[in-house]
Write a protein that holds these residues in place. Structure first.
Motif, PDB file in Angstrom:
ATOM      1  N   VAL A   1      13.195   6.622  -3.434  1.00 47.49           N
ATOM      2  CA  VAL A   1      14.475   5.579  -3.302  1.00 47.49           C
ATOM      3  C   VAL A   1      15.556   5.818  -4.357  1.00 47.49           C
ATOM      4  N   ALA A   2      15.162   6.347  -5.418  1.00 45.87           N
ATOM      5  CA  ALA A   2      16.254   6.540  -6.413  1.00 45.87           C
ATOM      6  C   ALA A   2      17.451   7.239  -5.986  1.00 45.87           C
ATOM      7  N   ASP A   3      17.452   8.265  -5.478  1.00 44.75           N
ATOM      8  CA  ASP A   3      18.697   8.780  -4.851  1.00 44.75           C
ATOM      9  C   ASP A   3      18.822   8.918  -3.341  1.00 44.75           C
ATOM     10  N   ASN A   4      18.266   8.092  -2.793  1.00 46.10           N
ATOM     11  CA  ASN A   4      18.323   7.944  -1.089  1.00 46.10           C
ATOM     12  C   ASN A   4      19.309   7.010  -0.628  1.00 46.10           C
ATOM     13  N   ASP A   5      20.127   7.462   0.177  1.00 46.45           N
ATOM     14  CA  ASP A   5      20.931   6.242   0.939  1.00 46.45           C
ATOM     15  C   ASP A   5      20.367   5.200   1.850  1.00 46.45           C
ATOM     16  N   ALA A   6      19.072   5.617   2.250  1.00 52.77           N
ATOM     17  CA  ALA A   6      18.511   5.167   3.262  1.00 52.77           C
ATOM     18  C   ALA A   6      18.085   3.617   3.202  1.00 52.77           C
ATOM     19  N   PRO A   7      18.213   2.573   3.944  1.00 55.27           N
ATOM     20  CA  PRO A   7      17.750   1.191   3.362  1.00 55.27           C
ATOM     21  C   PRO A   7      16.266   1.147   3.066  1.00 55.27           C
ATOM     22  N   HIS A   8      16.081   0.552   2.103  1.00 49.83           N
ATOM     23  CA  HIS A   8      14.546   0.400   1.743  1.00 49.83           C
ATOM     24  C   HIS A   8      14.135  -1.223   1.896  1.00 49.83           C
ATOM     25  N   VAL A   9      12.904  -1.252   2.222  1.00 53.93           N
ATOM     26  CA  VAL A   9      12.636  -2.707   2.421  1.00 53.93           C
ATOM     27  C   VAL A   9      10.963  -2.643   2.061  1.00 53.93           C
ATOM     28  N   THR A  10      10.659  -3.680   1.283  1.00 53.08           N
ATOM     29  CA  THR A  10       9.531  -4.036   0.714  1.00 53.08           C
ATOM     30  C   THR A  10       8.751  -5.050   1.611  1.00 53.08           C
ATOM     31  N   VAL A  11       7.693  -4.529   2.495  1.00 56.30           N
ATOM     32  CA  VAL A  11       7.175  -5.559   3.453  1.00 56.30           C
ATOM     33  C   VAL A  11       6.476  -6.645   2.954  1.00 56.30           C
ATOM     34  N   SER A  12       5.978  -6.791   1.756  1.00 51.16           N
ATOM     35  CA  SER A  12       5.165  -7.847   1.194  1.00 51.16           C
ATOM     36  C   SER A  12       5.978  -8.944   0.740  1.00 51.16           C
ATOM     37  N   GLN A  13       7.306  -8.788   0.683  1.00 47.85           N
ATOM     38  CA  GLN A  13       8.386  -9.755   0.321  1.00 47.85           C
ATOM     39  C   GLN A  13       8.024 -10.951   0.947  1.00 47.85           C
ATOM     40  N   GLY A  14       8.117 -12.285   0.011  1.00 51.03           N
ATOM     41  CA  GLY A  14       7.575 -13.574   0.736  1.00 51.03           C
ATOM     42  C   GLY A  14       6.303 -13.824   0.551  1.00 51.03           C
ATOM     43  N   ILE A  15       5.354 -13.075   0.132  1.00 51.19           N
ATOM     44  CA  ILE A  15       4.061 -13.476   0.260  1.00 51.19           C
ATOM     45  C   ILE A  15       3.412 -13.678  -1.298  1.00 51.19           C
ATOM     46  N   PRO A  16       3.028 -14.931  -1.348  1.00 50.60           N
ATOM     47  CA  PRO A  16       2.757 -15.406  -2.740  1.00 50.60           C
ATOM     48  C   PRO A  16       1.655 -14.523  -3.350  1.00 50.60           C
ATOM     49  N   PRO A  17       1.660 -13.701  -4.470  1.00 56.05           N
ATOM     50  CA  PRO A  17       0.907 -12.815  -4.828  1.00 56.05           C
ATOM     51  C   PRO A  17      -0.430 -13.327  -5.475  1.00 56.05           C
ATOM     52  N   ILE A  18      -1.460 -12.504  -5.389  1.00 51.70           N
ATOM     53  CA  ILE A  18      -2.835 -13.060  -6.236  1.00 51.70           C
ATOM     54  C   ILE A  18      -2.788 -12.356  -7.554  1.00 51.70           C
ATOM     55  N   ASP A  19      -2.965 -12.903  -8.690  1.00 51.63           N
ATOM     56  CA  ASP A  19      -3.029 -11.820  -9.891  1.00 51.63           C
ATOM     57  C   ASP A  19      -4.500 -11.412  -9.786  1.00 51.63           C
ATOM     58  N   ILE A  20      -4.640  -9.989 -10.417  1.00 50.45           N
ATOM     59  CA  ILE A  20      -5.735  -9.480 -10.637  1.00 50.45           C
ATOM     60  C   ILE A  20      -6.399 -10.197 -11.874  1.00 50.45           C
ATOM     61  N   ALA A  21      -7.809 -10.522 -11.564  1.00 47.26           N
ATOM     62  CA  ALA A  21      -8.409 -11.250 -12.711  1.00 47.26           C
ATOM     63  C   ALA A  21      -8.975 -10.658 -14.078  1.00 47.26           C
ATOM     64  N   GLN A  22      -9.634  -9.444 -13.442  1.00 45.48           N
ATOM     65  CA  GLN A  22     -10.196  -8.647 -14.400  1.00 45.48           C
ATOM     66  C   GLN A  22      -9.515  -7.657 -15.444  1.00 45.48           C
ATOM     67  N   GLU A  23      -9.995  -7.665 -16.566  1.00 44.60           N
ATOM     68  CA  GLU A  23      -9.288  -7.079 -17.646  1.00 44.60           C
ATOM     69  C   GLU A  23      -8.553  -5.693 -17.534  1.00 44.60           C
ATOM     70  N   GLU A  24      -8.747  -4.737 -16.662  1.00 46.74           N
ATOM     71  CA  GLU A  24      -7.975  -3.484 -16.520  1.00 46.74           C
ATOM     72  C   GLU A  24      -6.544  -3.818 -15.799  1.00 46.74           C
ATOM     73  N   GLY A  25      -6.373  -5.030 -15.226  1.00 49.01           N
ATOM     74  CA  GLY A  25      -5.066  -5.289 -14.399  1.00 49.01           C
ATOM     75  C   GLY A  25      -4.847  -6.609 -14.561  1.00 49.01           C
ATOM     76  N   ALA A  26      -5.501  -7.286 -15.372  1.00 51.31           N
ATOM     77  CA  ALA A  26      -5.164  -8.714 -15.710  1.00 51.31           C
ATOM     78  C   ALA A  26      -3.730  -9.109 -15.689  1.00 51.31           C
ATOM     79  N   GLY A  27      -3.225 -10.166 -14.988  1.00 47.18           N
ATOM     80  CA  GLY A  27      -1.780 -10.674 -14.646  1.00 47.18           C
ATOM     81  C   GLY A  27      -1.026  -9.897 -13.911  1.00 47.18           C
ATOM     82  N   LYS A  28      -1.493  -8.878 -13.559  1.00 45.08           N
ATOM     83  CA  LYS A  28      -0.738  -8.071 -12.413  1.00 45.08           C
ATOM     84  C   LYS A  28      -1.040  -8.586 -11.015  1.00 45.08           C
ATOM     85  N   PRO A  29      -0.132  -8.122  -9.938  1.00 45.05           N
ATOM     86  CA  PRO A  29      -0.505  -8.656  -8.690  1.00 45.05           C
ATOM     87  C   PRO A  29      -1.578  -7.737  -8.012  1.00 45.05           C
ATOM     88  N   ASN A  30      -2.108  -8.499  -7.358  1.00 45.08           N
ATOM     89  CA  ASN A  30      -3.092  -7.807  -6.284  1.00 45.08           C
ATOM     90  C   ASN A  30      -2.440  -7.053  -5.093  1.00 45.08           C
TER      91      ASN A  30
END
Length: 313
Positions: free
Chosen positions: A109-138
């Motif tokens: 999408v960096a150099d693309n004029d096409a519309p781009h939609v993220t389909v998970s928008q509006g969904i409350p994320p659950i954070d990863i609990a284990q150390e390798e991804g802790a704090g990042k959204p699942n």
């Protein structure tokens, strides 16, 4: 002369026949992989096959929906090809999951004029609990049928903006599909009611089921947060064994895109059985076990409920 000419023509035909067959096969193969250039419908490009199938159910016959990755592909570490970038440049709309699933996606999408939609928008994320991804959204929000109802609303809105003429069709398709998603969720809830509360535990290789577990009141334990088999260290396997023993977990599971060797060590060291293979990141071939998203989520929820009730195949 005539006989000699016929003989020459027949000989040339025999020599050329394998080449003609090869060209025909190549053309048929190309047609199977790349839709006809004569198709006038707008092109919607999704990042993986699960999104493609969901989007196709909303789009119906009015849009051409394609996937960047192929059936059976591992989505997390995918490496795009020049052809992928070409296809993205020709798309009318690009859909991605978001939540850090497609780390490779920004170049599309960096150099693309096409519309781009993220389909998970509006969904409350659950954070990863284990150390390798802790704090990042699942990122595996689509593993909840209830979340996919939100995906569908987002898609229907995006399709309506892309193709206003068929906006009513997209809304109607979305409503029909959402009813099917709700039914899958309710069936799993009903089946889980038969399982003692302390045994409603989902133990998997990858932590791909956090949203499903939340929706159905199940506890969750996994060997690694996001697909990387090397993360199944002896310490993590030992922790899973202790957890299964302490909670009297009836069954454990693994996903189709990774080896179940680490989880089999858990089975060997506990009273739990191997409940079967679950599908997450990709659909199967049309004749396979999960050729559509509804097949995937139905297969997984039924396998989970059956195994936790002690009814493994």
């Amino acid at each position: 002369m005539t006989t000699g000419r016929h003989r020459i023509i027949r000989t040339l035909a025999l020599l050329l026949m394998p080449m003609l067959v090869a060209v025909g096969c190549a053309r048929n193969s190309l047609t199977a992989d790349q839709p006809s250039a004569d198709d006038p419908r707008p092109v919607v490009l999704t990042t993986f096959t699960v999104l493609q199938d969901i989007a196709q159910n909303v789009a119906g016959e009015h849009l051409r929906v394609e996937s960047i990755t192929r059936l059976g592909a591992e989505i997390h570490g995918y490496e795009p090809t020049p052809d992928d970038l070409r296809r993205a440049s020709q798309a009318d709309l690009i859909l991605d999951n978001g939540l850090n699933l497609e780390a490779w996606f920004q170049q599309f999408v960096a150099d693309n004029d096409a519309p781009h939609v993220t389909v998970s928008q509006g969904i409350p994320p659950i954070d990863i609990a284990q150390e390798e991804g802790a704090g990042k959204p699942n990122p595996h929000a689509w593993m909840s049928p209830l979340n996919v109802k939100t995906y569908v609303d987002t898609m229907a809105q995006a399709f309506s903006e892309l193709d206003p003429e068929h906006a009513q069709n997209y809304r109607e398709n979305a409503k029909t599909y959402q009813a099917k998603l709700q039914k899958v969720h309710e069936q799993l809830e009903t089946e889980l009611e038969e399982i003692p509360e302390h045994q409603r535990v989902l133990v998997t290789c990858e932590g791909a089921f956090s949203y499903l577990a939340r929706d159905t009141g199940m506890a969750e334990k996994y060997l690694w947060a996001v697909n990387a088999e090397s993360q199944a260290t002896p310490r993590k396997v030992a922790a899973a064994i202790d957890y299964v023993r302490a909670n009297d977990v009836p069954a454990v599971f693994c996903e189709s895109t990774v080896s179940d060797a680490a989880m089999q060590r858990v089975v060997e060291s506990t009273e739990a059985v191997y409940g079967g293979t679950l599908y997450v990141d990709s659909l199967s071939e049309p004749g396979g076990p999960v050729p559509s998203y509804l097949d995937l989520i139905t297969h997984d929820t039924q396998a989970i409920a059956r195994a936790l009730k002690g009814r493994t195949p």
